[in-house]
Design an enzyme around this catalytic site. Structure first.
Site, PDB file in Angstrom:
ATOM      1  N   GLY A   1       0.809  -1.214   0.000  1.00 51.58           N
ATOM      2  CA  GLY A   1       0.000   0.000   0.000  1.00 51.58           C
ATOM      3  C   GLY A   1       0.840   1.261   0.000  1.00 51.58           C
ATOM      4  CB  CYS A   2       3.710   2.302   2.063  1.00 49.09           C
ATOM      5  SG  CYS A   2       2.815   2.237   3.636  1.00 49.09           S
ATOM      6  CB  THR A   3       5.177   0.356  -2.813  1.00 47.83           C
ATOM      7  OG1 THR A   3       6.143  -0.060  -1.841  1.00 47.83           O
ATOM      8  CG2 THR A   3       5.835   0.452  -4.176  1.00 47.83           C
TER       9      THR A   3
END
Length: 151
Positions: A43-45
């Site tokens: 998700g952060c990527t």
């Protein structure tokens, strides 16, 4: 959590190259300040790469983009290089700025939350978006808000 219309709390954190980033020094330009859980997770990527892919749009809207997590400067360096991020990531290892911005924890308090703040050029919070699962929605919402602010 902070409210729209409040002044954004000032802070100083180190960037990926170890130089200090101070919020008060950024007055005069809008800022998208996004808190995310952890470098190099799916998700952060997706969120970071979405900000990267639309970075020129943010620049055209008179805004800078800055990401904050509790990861180390070394972790941020690796993440930035791997995904060619054109904006700084700030290391908040003790979570002090996360606490200052009252970013809630997610998933029953197990994960750091994912919250985006749009701060205008005078340093006032103009928008807050809190969603752990809608990682790329943060980018869309921030652009929509910035489009309504004077450059």
């Amino acid at each position: 959590m902070l409210h729209v219309g409040q002044p954004a709390p000032d802070f100083t954190l180190n960037t990926t190259d170890g130089t200090p980033f101070r919020l008060a020094d950024r007055r005069g330009r809008h800022l998208v300040l996004y808190f995310y859980p952890k470098d190099d997770t799916p998700g952060c990527t997706a969120e970071a790469c979405s900000f990267r892919d639309q970075y020129e749009d943010f620049q055209d809207l008179g805004s800078d983009v800055v990401g904050i997590s509790s990861d180390s400067e070394a972790s941020h360096q690796k993440f930035t290089k791997k995904h060619r991020l054109p904006f700084p990531l700030l290391a908040d290892p003790g979570g002090q700025v996360r606490k200052l911005y009252e970013v809630p924890r997610a998933l029953l308090g197990l994960l750091p939350g994912r919250v985006t703040f749009v701060i205008d050029r005078e340093g006032v919070v103009r928008y807050i978006f809190n969603s752990l699962s809608g990682a790329t929605d943060h980018v869309r919402h921030a652009k929509e808000v910035l489009a309504g602010l004077p450059k």
